[in-house]
Design a protein around this motif. Structure first.
Motif, PDB file in Angstrom:
ATOM      1  N   ARG A   3     -16.265  74.207  26.411  1.00 54.05           N
ATOM      2  CA  ARG A   3     -16.830  73.219  27.337  1.00 54.05           C
ATOM      3  C   ARG A   3     -17.405  73.935  28.547  1.00 54.05           C
ATOM      4  O   ARG A   3     -16.821  73.983  29.605  1.00 54.05           O
ATOM      5  CB  ARG A   3     -15.767  72.223  27.753  1.00 54.05           C
ATOM      6  N   ARG A  41     -16.596  63.813  26.526  1.00 51.73           N
ATOM      7  CA  ARG A  41     -16.708  65.258  26.745  1.00 51.73           C
ATOM      8  C   ARG A  41     -17.559  65.872  25.643  1.00 51.73           C
ATOM      9  O   ARG A  41     -17.390  65.556  24.471  1.00 51.73           O
ATOM     10  CB  ARG A  41     -15.321  65.892  26.754  1.00 51.73           C
ATOM     11  N   MET A  42     -18.456  66.737  26.054  1.00 55.74           N
ATOM     12  CA  MET A  42     -19.363  67.342  25.075  1.00 55.74           C
ATOM     13  C   MET A  42     -19.229  68.847  25.081  1.00 55.74           C
ATOM     14  O   MET A  42     -19.005  69.454  26.119  1.00 55.74           O
ATOM     15  CB  MET A  42     -20.812  67.007  25.440  1.00 55.74           C
ATOM     16  N   TRP A  56     -20.182  66.021  20.232  1.00 56.08           N
ATOM     17  CA  TRP A  56     -19.192  65.164  20.877  1.00 56.08           C
ATOM     18  C   TRP A  56     -18.625  64.163  19.884  1.00 56.08           C
ATOM     19  O   TRP A  56     -19.205  63.938  18.811  1.00 56.08           O
ATOM     20  CB  TRP A  56     -19.815  64.422  22.065  1.00 56.08           C
TER      21      TRP A  56
END
Ligand SMILES: [Zn+2]
Ligand SMILES: [Zn+2]
Ligand SMILES: [Zn+2]
Length: 328
Positions: free
Chosen positions: A5, A32-33, A54
């Motif tokens: 991340r 969150r990607m 994601w």
């Protein structure tokens, strides 16, 4: 290994955040990607781009961006599902409704060059307007209304479900409830025959064809069963001549060629025009596209489109005459 991340790093490419539709993004706005610079080649322009990955929600499959942000901006589509960002529709449906033709190059070298030119153009426009959507501003309000009608209004989260289990389809998945894929028989809706390039460029897209056809049929424009009918009739036209109808038709349906129109006959007294096409497929495509545009505009007035009637069947008469002869 957990996904990296690393979102703080300045994007060396154009994207710090992907261009996504609501459906692909999922229900959680704080999703969150993971981000991988130059992670893959864009499936359209083949340049390496920043790939985002994601999970759009519980029970969903992981999603990732498939095309670069530039290609997404050129067509105003989602980087993952390639549907139009404004209407959630395939580009072929949107472009048919807006009477637009695609001029993008097809060879890889040209594509890369084209994409770079478009990128520069976009950088130069302070408004940030997409290069290919300028003409969308000029589209008729009737076409926009029609697009709104056809549009998917709510996010369609079903699209984020896991794929169907290929072992299950063959009848021998041993993972049972543990299997991360779906155990169900796929619906035969043409979706499985879709190809990414065709969907992007809006050509030969079976889903688009179905949406346009359903829309035309909901407007009472079901193609006649008799496949020999290749005539469309334009009604409630202003006083006009054959050249007016022809030029209106060619600009509303830029995908047809002049030679695909066999004849155009205008009947001033009844404010209508009979348009005969070379083949049925063309007539159907024109009918679907004109319905999506809300009719045909000739000399500033919007006319209605209907199918011609089949000719009285000579064959049937001959056949019954023969039958009578035989029985007599
Ligand atoms: Zn690209
Ligand atoms: Zn999407
Ligand atoms: Zn399975």
């Amino acid at each position: 290994m957990p996904p990296k991340r690393d979102l703080n790093k300045v994007g060396t490419e154009q994207s710090d955040f992907p261009i996504l539709c609501e459906t692909c993004l999922g229900e959680n706005p704080y999703v969150r990607m993971s981000k991988q610079e130059y992670g893959k080649e864009c499936k359209i322009c083949v340049r390496p781009f920043t790939v985002f990955r994601w999970n759009p929600g519980s029970g969903a499959r992981f999603k990732k961006t498939e095309i670069c942000t530039t290609c997404a901006k050129i067509k105003n589509v989602c980087q993952t599902c390639l549907l139009d960002l404004e209407y959630g529709l395939p580009t072929q449906v949107r472009d048919a409704a807006l009477g637009r033709i695609n001029t993008a190059p097809t060879s890889d070298i040209n594509k890369q060059f084209y994409t770079q030119v478009m990128e520069q153009q976009m950088a130069n426009t302070s408004s940030g307007m997409m290069a290919d959507t300028h003409d969308a501003q000029l589209a008729s309000s009737a076409a926009k209304e029609m697009l709104k009608e056809m549009a998917r209004k709510d996010p369609h989260y079903k699209r984020n479900r896991p794929h169907i289990c290929s072992f299950f389809l063959k009848g021998d998945c041993k993972r049972g409830n543990e299997c991360p894929f779906r155990h169900e028989i796929p619906a035969e809706n043409g979706l499985e025959k879709q190809n990414l390039q065709d969907r992007y460029y809006g050509r030969n897209d079976p889903v688009a064809k179905k949406i346009l056809r359903d829309n035309a049929e909901s407007k009472g424009l079901t193609p006649p069963e008799d496949k020999s009918v290749t005539t469309l009739i334009f009604l409630t036209l202003p006083v006009c001549g054959e050249p007016d109808v022809r030029s209106s038709l060619m600009s509303a349906c830029p995908f047809i060629q002049a030679k695909q129109i066999k004849t155009i006959t205008t009947v001033a007294a009844s404010h209508c025009a009979f348009v005969i096409f070379q083949d049925r497929a063309t007539a159907e495509r024109v009918a679907d596209s004109l319905t999506a545009q809300g009719g045909i505009e000739v000399l500033g007035k919007r006319g209605k489109v209907v199918w011609g009637r089949p000719r009285p069947a000579k064959k049937a008469i001959t056949a019954s005459a023969t039958a009578t002869a035989v029985s007599a």
